[in-house]
Design a protein around this motif. Structure first.
Motif, PDB file in Angstrom:
ATOM      1  N   LEU A  63     -16.872 -16.614 -17.740  1.00  0.00           N
ATOM      2  CA  LEU A  63     -16.614 -15.241 -18.187  1.00  0.00           C
ATOM      3  C   LEU A  63     -17.824 -14.733 -18.974  1.00  0.00           C
ATOM      4  CD1 LEU A  63     -12.957 -15.816 -19.475  1.00  0.00           C
ATOM      5  CD2 LEU A  63     -13.680 -15.075 -17.193  1.00  0.00           C
TER       6      LEU A  63
ATOM      7  N   VAL B  36     -17.781 -12.694 -14.422  1.00  0.00           N
ATOM      8  CA  VAL B  36     -16.786 -11.665 -14.709  1.00  0.00           C
ATOM      9  C   VAL B  36     -17.353 -10.759 -15.802  1.00  0.00           C
ATOM     10  CG1 VAL B  36     -14.439 -11.230 -15.535  1.00  0.00           C
ATOM     11  CG2 VAL B  36     -14.900 -13.301 -14.222  1.00  0.00           C
TER      12      VAL B  36
ATOM     13  N   THR C  49     -15.995  -7.980 -18.594  1.00  0.00           N
ATOM     14  CA  THR C  49     -14.783  -7.443 -19.215  1.00  0.00           C
ATOM     15  C   THR C  49     -15.110  -6.067 -19.788  1.00  0.00           C
ATOM     16  OG1 THR C  49     -14.262  -9.724 -19.775  1.00  0.00           O
ATOM     17  CG2 THR C  49     -12.902  -8.035 -20.786  1.00  0.00           C
TER      18      THR C  49
ATOM     19  N   ALA D 155     -13.033  -7.256 -14.925  1.00  0.00           N
ATOM     20  CA  ALA D 155     -11.737  -7.384 -15.608  1.00  0.00           C
ATOM     21  C   ALA D 155     -11.580  -6.214 -16.576  1.00  0.00           C
ATOM     22  CB  ALA D 155     -11.672  -8.700 -16.374  1.00  0.00           C
TER      23      ALA D 155
ATOM     24  N   SER E 161     -10.198  -4.687 -19.680  1.00  0.00           N
ATOM     25  CA  SER E 161      -9.608  -5.199 -20.918  1.00  0.00           C
ATOM     26  C   SER E 161      -8.432  -4.343 -21.371  1.00  0.00           C
ATOM     27  CB  SER E 161     -10.668  -5.216 -22.015  1.00  0.00           C
ATOM     28  OG  SER E 161     -10.068  -5.535 -23.265  1.00  0.00           O
TER      29      SER E 161
ATOM     30  N   ASP F  22     -10.876  -5.512 -10.693  1.00  0.00           N
ATOM     31  CA  ASP F  22     -10.313  -6.566  -9.845  1.00  0.00           C
ATOM     32  C   ASP F  22      -9.119  -7.247 -10.495  1.00  0.00           C
ATOM     33  OD1 ASP F  22     -12.477  -6.512  -7.777  1.00  0.00           O
ATOM     34  OD2 ASP F  22     -13.684  -6.974  -9.545  1.00  0.00           O
ATOM     35  N   VAL F  23      -9.103  -7.243 -11.811  1.00  0.00           N
ATOM     36  CA  VAL F  23      -8.082  -7.983 -12.556  1.00  0.00           C
ATOM     37  C   VAL F  23      -7.966  -7.324 -13.925  1.00  0.00           C
ATOM     38  CG1 VAL F  23      -9.820  -9.656 -13.392  1.00  0.00           C
ATOM     39  CG2 VAL F  23      -7.429 -10.362 -13.284  1.00  0.00           C
TER      40      VAL F  23
ATOM     41  N   ALA G 280      -7.309  -7.915 -18.135  1.00  0.00           N
ATOM     42  CA  ALA G 280      -7.416  -8.942 -19.178  1.00  0.00           C
ATOM     43  C   ALA G 280      -6.530  -8.526 -20.350  1.00  0.00           C
ATOM     44  CB  ALA G 280      -8.863  -9.089 -19.631  1.00  0.00           C
TER      45      ALA G 280
ATOM     46  N   ALA H  74      -3.385 -10.387 -13.717  1.00  0.00           N
ATOM     47  CA  ALA H  74      -3.989 -10.354 -15.055  1.00  0.00           C
ATOM     48  C   ALA H  74      -4.129 -11.767 -15.576  1.00  0.00           C
ATOM     49  CB  ALA H  74      -3.115  -9.556 -16.022  1.00  0.00           C
ATOM     50  N   TRP H  75      -5.118 -11.969 -16.480  1.00  0.00           N
ATOM     51  CA  TRP H  75      -5.044 -13.156 -17.315  1.00  0.00           C
ATOM     52  C   TRP H  75      -4.530 -12.707 -18.673  1.00  0.00           C
ATOM     53  CZ3 TRP H  75     -10.684 -12.284 -16.616  1.00  0.00           C
ATOM     54  CH2 TRP H  75     -11.349 -11.905 -17.788  1.00  0.00           C
TER      55      TRP H  75
END
Ligand SMILES: [Zn+2]
Length: 296
Positions: free
Chosen positions: A4, A50, A52, A106, A108, A150-151, A153, A178-179
């Motif tokens: 990350l 990645v 953020t 990602a 946030s 893409d995702v 956080a 998500a993470w």
């Protein structure tokens, strides 16, 4: 292993941005977006897979305090994602074709406490109902889930209540993952004081939560926290602690010493099960380069 990125806000400050402001890194979206793009690019070049985005403290409530109405605030959140995408495009254009996979973006999603800008993301105990928390998070999630990131956080969450509210809201966006990371007070508990293994257990069945873990926590607590999570979690673990310095919300400054050899400590996080690793506040592209060389 996924590498990350490191801190965004404190890195912006290192480049001269003044973020002593309730909007924190989101202030840069208004004043110097070019600097945000540059920091993302620095992290890609250091080996981050990645980026953020600068949306941690970008909220409708925060922007409203600056007289920016709903539509303008949503535009700024999308702009934050665009800046990371532009940095990615520039990074990829310089690569020999077909060499490494394209880095991810990602978006946030900071906790409710970050909007309050009083350090309550490190204390929890908001005194809000699930419904009130959902009402705070839903509008921004609607923007960021369709932003081209893409995702997502979900990060620096002080308590299980907020984690479960966000995991629940994510089901309103079936195509998104998500993470999810907690801020923690010691080697066993999140900031509010709940045992971290129990938090991992409670999140097992949310299939859109792709990884769970710990961020913005002193690095020495990571090995025990991750061990406790590993026993109960169904997802891969993610770890991006801060540098070891602590933010004093009253004085609004960082105190204490940075941990020596950030990347050497990361050996223990990986041993404890972390599969996504990076840095949070006060970490730099040099830290990420060291992680990338050791584990990338
Ligand atoms: Zn942090």
């Amino acid at each position: 292993m996924v590498i990350l990125d490191g801190a965004l806000a404190t890195e912006l400050e290192r480049h001269g941005a003044n973020l002593s402001d309730p909007l924190w890194s989101a202030k840069c979206l208004l004043e110097s977006p070019e600097l945000i793009r540059k920091v993302h690019l620095d992290y890609f070049r250091a080996g981050a897979q990645v980026a953020t985005t600068a949306t941690y403290q970008a909220t409708f409530e925060g922007f409203a305090g600056r007289g920016i109405e709903h539509e303008g605030a949503a535009r700024l959140m999308l702009e934050a994602v665009s800046l990371a995408r532009e940095a990615r495009a520039e990074f990829c254009a310089d690569l020999p074709s077909g060499l490494s996979p394209r880095p991810l973006i990602a978006a946030s999603v900071g906790p409710y406490g970050a909007m309050r800008a009083d350090g309550s993301e490190y204390r929890g105990h908001y005194g809000l109902s699930d419904r009130q928390l959902a009402e705070f998070h839903r509008p921004r999630l609607e923007v960021l889930a369709r932003s081209g990131a893409d995702v997502l956080a979900f990060e620096t969450l002080p308590c299980l209540q907020e984690a479960l509210v966000l995991a629940g809201l994510l089901t309103e966006h079936p195509g998104m993952t998500a993470w999810l990371c907690f801020s923690c007070r010691d080697g066993a508990h999140n900031s509010e004081g709940e045992e971290i293994g129990r938090c991992a257990q409670a999140l097992r069945d949310y299939s859109q939560i792709a990884a769970i873990g710990v961020n913005c926590t002193a690095p020495e607590h990571l090995p025990e926290l991750l061990e406790r999570m590993r026993e109960r979690a169904s997802q891969p673990l993610v770890a991006y602690p801060n540098s070891g310095q602590r933010y004093d919300p009253e004085a609004k400054r960082w105190v204490g010493q940075a941990a020596p050899a950030f990347s050497e400590q990361a050996v223990q996080w990986v041993r404890a099960g972390a599969r996504l690793i990076g840095g949070c506040c006060r970490t730099t592209p040099a830290d990420i380069r060291a992680l990338s060389q050791a584990f990338g």
